[in-house]
Motif scaffolding. Structure first.
Motif, PDB file in Angstrom:
ATOM      1  N   PRO A  41      11.643  -2.016  30.201  1.00 17.66           N
ATOM      2  CA  PRO A  41      10.615  -1.737  29.200  1.00 17.66           C
ATOM      3  C   PRO A  41      11.194  -0.822  28.125  1.00 17.66           C
ATOM      4  CG  PRO A  41       9.820  -1.343  31.428  1.00 17.66           C
ATOM      5  CD  PRO A  41      11.299  -1.507  31.531  1.00 17.66           C
ATOM      6  N   ARG A  42      10.985  -1.145  26.867  1.00 11.48           N
ATOM      7  CA  ARG A  42      11.707  -0.460  25.792  1.00 11.48           C
ATOM      8  C   ARG A  42      11.279   1.000  25.604  1.00 11.48           C
ATOM      9  NH1 ARG A  42       9.417  -3.724  20.570  1.00 11.48           N
ATOM     10  NH2 ARG A  42       7.214  -3.287  20.910  1.00 11.48           N
ATOM     11  N   HIS A  43      10.056   1.335  26.063  1.00 11.25           N
ATOM     12  CA  HIS A  43       9.590   2.699  25.847  1.00 11.25           C
ATOM     13  C   HIS A  43      10.092   3.661  26.917  1.00 11.25           C
ATOM     14  CE1 HIS A  43       6.718   0.514  28.334  1.00 11.25           C
ATOM     15  NE2 HIS A  43       6.509   1.663  28.939  1.00 11.25           N
ATOM     16  N   THR A  68      11.976  -5.485  27.345  1.00 10.94           N
ATOM     17  CA  THR A  68      10.644  -6.037  27.054  1.00 10.94           C
ATOM     18  C   THR A  68       9.784  -5.001  26.349  1.00 10.94           C
ATOM     19  OG1 THR A  68       9.879  -5.305  29.221  1.00 10.94           O
ATOM     20  CG2 THR A  68      10.648  -7.578  29.044  1.00 10.94           C
ATOM     21  N   CYS A  69       8.738  -5.497  25.709  1.00  7.05           N
ATOM     22  CA  CYS A  69       7.814  -4.604  25.025  1.00  7.05           C
ATOM     23  C   CYS A  69       6.725  -4.171  25.994  1.00  7.05           C
ATOM     24  CB  CYS A  69       7.216  -5.293  23.808  1.00  7.05           C
ATOM     25  SG  CYS A  69       6.077  -6.605  24.268  1.00  7.05           S
ATOM     26  N   GLU A  70       5.721  -3.483  25.482  1.00 10.02           N
ATOM     27  CA  GLU A  70       4.635  -2.977  26.330  1.00 10.02           C
ATOM     28  C   GLU A  70       3.870  -4.121  27.004  1.00 10.02           C
ATOM     29  OE1 GLU A  70       5.369  -2.077  23.348  1.00 10.02           O
ATOM     30  OE2 GLU A  70       5.835   0.045  23.507  1.00 10.02           O
ATOM     31  N   HIS A  71       3.864  -5.287  26.358  1.00 13.94           N
ATOM     32  CA  HIS A  71       3.143  -6.427  26.934  1.00 13.94           C
ATOM     33  C   HIS A  71       4.052  -7.312  27.756  1.00 13.94           C
ATOM     34  CE1 HIS A  71      -0.125  -5.168  24.480  1.00 13.94           C
ATOM     35  NE2 HIS A  71       0.628  -5.244  23.396  1.00 13.94           N
ATOM     36  N   ARG A 127       6.771  -8.703  26.926  1.00 12.96           N
ATOM     37  CA  ARG A 127       7.396  -9.828  26.220  1.00 12.96           C
ATOM     38  C   ARG A 127       8.835  -9.437  25.897  1.00 12.96           C
ATOM     39  NH1 ARG A 127       2.222 -10.184  23.453  1.00 12.96           N
ATOM     40  NH2 ARG A 127       1.111 -11.818  24.565  1.00 12.96           N
ATOM     41  N   VAL A 154      12.029  -8.608  23.966  1.00 15.09           N
ATOM     42  CA  VAL A 154      12.273  -8.256  22.564  1.00 15.09           C
ATOM     43  C   VAL A 154      13.756  -8.182  22.223  1.00 15.09           C
ATOM     44  CG1 VAL A 154      10.086  -7.066  22.157  1.00 15.09           C
ATOM     45  CG2 VAL A 154      12.014  -5.817  23.170  1.00 15.09           C
ATOM     46  N   ALA A 179      14.736   1.404  23.828  1.00 15.04           N
ATOM     47  CA  ALA A 179      14.595   0.714  22.547  1.00 15.04           C
ATOM     48  C   ALA A 179      15.768   0.983  21.614  1.00 15.04           C
ATOM     49  CB  ALA A 179      13.286   1.130  21.882  1.00 15.04           C
TER      50      ALA A 179
END
Ligand code: ATP
Ligand code: MG
Lengths: 434, 234
Positions: free
Chosen positions: A289-291, A312-315, A317, A319, A337
């Motif tokens: 997860p990027r965050h 992946t992004c928060e959802h 997906r 990225v 990220a």
């Protein structure tokens, strides 16, 4: 919400004068060859069960003489089943009186035949309106419907010609139009495309698929050609000697052949046109997860086997991607990220491998496979694709293995690869470090 | 009716049923017959053949249909047909006489019996030879037995049935000639009389007349049969 339109239970068909006796013997577990010897009958069906769901193309497959045509004709009782039950939309077909049967056939079924079976003394339009004519629909109305059906199958302008004046492919379109013109929404097709040459055949298969989606028809399609079955894309009922040996999506049958007969059957097929990306995708390595920060994920990354990891992004997906080395080398408080090295192409997991081969060859890092909502499912790399094509794929073996364990039984076309797609995510409590 | 009117009428019918060529051929043939002074016997023969054929068809076609639809009927009818066709034609004259006496009625009766087998047989064959696939297709769309007969079986059997009708007419004609022995009038009687008088000339003329009638009837019915064949290529 799928509804079962046709349910076939333990249907037996014995050809011969002592059919009832033979069916009784068969039910009592007397071996087939003994039954044949004692009653002199031919076993067309030895107890077949399956169901056809609303809006699906079910392909009945098997070698010549395996009972496919017999099975299909039992559904509308062109062949009288000796024993067993067949229900169509809840109505028991086997006990209908002749009069009810006529009405039932008119309401429920359209049928397409291998050798077209067009009436040579009628024009195309007259052939197509035949079903409505016997229903005594008035002349203007039935002609209008016939012309609509003729247009639908791409034969506009040929309605006044006679069948002999049309090529095979066009005649079969007319046969299809005849089945479509009656508003019955279950189509029974017996080797409908077998008499056509390969190119026209492929066209017809594609058009049938389009028609089926647009018109929401339920189709039972008999074929002896596995490629055709795969191309039509529905579930397959595989028959042998009047019995059903396996039912399932091509992928399942390919990965989990029920026995040697099935294995031999699927031996020569093109894996890439059957295996979906969702099935093939590797779930070995976690998505990042990027965050999150590198520190949170270091352990998971260190354990990952793949050199390239998906961010992946928060959802959830995909990225972008990042190399495993880069993550391990980064400072613990760096955000994932900030490390993204490149975008990663995505591919829909419900598509077959073949459709992604070109894209894959252009991207050495691989493809991020997503589900229908675009969420990350796993990764497919060139190596994995090669392994799948050569039949040495560890992922597919594992998938097959887990299926055997879960004794998974068929559901909708979309869920059959997502059921096992429980994406390992370092964000979830079970796998997160600490 | 004066001969020219009759000729015009018959030619018109032939023309309508079988086209211009056969229409003209009939015209020439009929004028020739008139010229031979055989007009009256020719008409008698034509009437006898027409009556006998209509009766034979009215009985034979339904029997043919039943035979085709029911195996048991076919099994019973079939040996009779074989017998009827191998029996010498004179034999049919004998049983007719006690019932109807000597005269045209007996002649028509014998002719009907003698000429019926082909139409029965070919009607049955025509229906039985309709491809199973087409029967299956009609069943699949919910066709009732009557609809199947009238919309599928009879139309597809029509060319074969027409061939049967043609043969029945030809047999009828030959029988009408023979039936002159028991008092049927017409061209047969001319031949019969010529034989008794050993008059080769008028016998030959009557013979020619019979051939002309036969050819006209044959061509007209054959043309009708050809027209009944499905799917003309344009
Ligand atoms: N009318 C019949 N009488 C006797 N046996 C029959 C009849 N119809 C089919 N059979 C037998 O039943 C078995 C199954 O036949 P069926 O026609 O259903 O096979 P199929 O799978 O459709 O084969 P194909 O691919 O050649 O069309 C065969 O052994 C066949 O010989
Ligand atoms: Mg078959």
């Amino acid at each position: 919400m799928t509804k079962e339109r046709v349910v076939v239970r333990d249907v037996v068909k014995i050809f011969g004068s002592q059919d009832k006796e033979a069916a009784a013997l068969l039910r009592d577990g007397v071996p087939r060859n003994e039954v044949i010897e004692r009653t002199g009958g031919v076993i067309g069906l030895g107890g077949a069960s399956f169901s056809v769901e609303e809006g699906e193309i079910l392909v009945v497959m098997g070698l010549s003489g395996s009972g496919k045509s017999t099975m299909l004709r039992c559904i509308n009782r062109l062949i009288e089943p000796t024993a067993g039950s067949i229900t169509v939309d809840g109505t028991e077909v086997t006990t209908l009186t002749p009069k009810q049967l006529l009405q039932f056939r008119r309401e429920k079924f359209g049928m397409v035949f291998q050798h077209f079976a067009l009436f040579p003394n009628r024009t195309i339009a007259e052939n197509v309106e035949y079903g409505l004519e016997v229903q005594k629909v008035d002349k203007a109305k039935r002609r209008q419907k016939a012309l609509e059906a003729i247009e639908l199958v791409g034969l506009k302008g040929w309605d006044a010609k006679y069948p002999r004046q049309l090529s095979g492919g066009m005649q079969q379109r007319a046969g299809l139009a005849r089945a479509l013109a009656v508003d019955a929404d279950i189509l029974l097709m017996d080797e409908a495309f077998s008499a056509l040459d390969p190119l026209i055949r492929r066209d017809m298969q594609n058009e049938l698929g389009t028609l089926q989606r647009n018109l929401k028809k339920t189709i039972v399609f008999v074929s002896h050609d596995l490629d055709e079955a795969i191309h039509l894309g529905g579930r397959i009922v595989l028959m042998k000697d009047g019995l059903i040996v396996q039912t399932g999506y091509p992928e399942e049958i390919l990965l989990n052949p029920a026995d040697d007969y099935v294995r031999r059957f699927v031996e020569n097929i093109d894996v890439s046109s059957v295996i979906t990306l969702g099935r093939l995708a590797s779930r070995r390595s976690p998505a990042l997860p990027r965050h999150k920060s590198v520190g949170d994920l270091r352990e998971a990354v260190a354990a990952a086997e793949d050199p390239i990891l998906v961010v992946t992004c928060e959802h959830n997906r995909p990225v972008g991607c990042v190399s495993r080395e880069a993550v391990l080398a980064a400072k613990p408080d760096a955000e994932i990220a900030s490390l993204i090295e490149a975008e990663i192409p995505t591919a829909d997991g419900s598509k077959v491998l073949k459709s992604a081969l070109r894209k894959l060859s252009a991207h050495p890092a691989g493809l991020a496979v997503t589900d229908a909502d675009g969420r990350y499912v796993g990764t497919v790399t060139q190596d994995m694709a090669l392994a799948a094509l050569t039949g040495t794929s560890a992922e597919l073996d594992a998938a097959a293995q887990s299926e055997r364990e879960n004794a998974w039984t068929g559901a909708s076309p979309n869920s059959h690869w997502t059921t096992s797609a429980t994406t390992p995510s370092p964000g979830s409590p079970s796998t997160s470090p600490h | 009716m004066p001969p020219p009117v009759t000729i015009a009428l018959l030619v018109a019918i032939a023309w309508y049923l079988a086209g211009r060529r056969i229409g003209l051929m009939s015209l020439v043939g009929l004028l020739f017959l008139w010229n031979l002074r055989l007009w009256t016997p020719t008409m008698q023969t034509l009437v006898l053949v027409t009556l006998a054929t209509l009766a034979a068809l009215a009985i034979g076609i339904p029997i043919g249909i039943f035979s085709a639809l029911n195996r048991r009927v076919w099994k019973t009818v079939s040996p009779f047909l074989d017998m009827m066709q191998t029996m010498p034609s004179f034999v049919y004259l004998i049983p007719a006489i006690p019932f109807f006496g000597i005269g045209p009625v007996s002649a028509v009766f014998a002719t009907v019996v003698f000429s019926m087998p082909p139409v029965i047989r070919l009607t049955a064959l025509g229906i039985m030879n309709v491809p199973g696939e087409l029967i299956e297709a009609s069943d699949a769309f919910g066709t009732s037995p009557a609809q199947k007969l009238f919309k599928v079986q009879l139309p597809l059997a029509l060319p074969t049935i027409m061939a049967g009708i043609n043969q029945t007419i030809m047999l009828g004609l030959s029988m009408v000639v023979i039936a002159s022995m028991i008092g049927a009038g017409g061209l047969g009687r001319e031949v019969w009389r010529a034989i008794q008088r050993l008059d080769a000339g008028s016998g030959f003329q009557a013979g020619i007349a019979i051939v002309i009638v036969a050819v006209i009837l044959d061509r007209v019915t054959q043309a009708m049969a050809a027209r009944a064949r499905p799917a003309p290529i344009d």
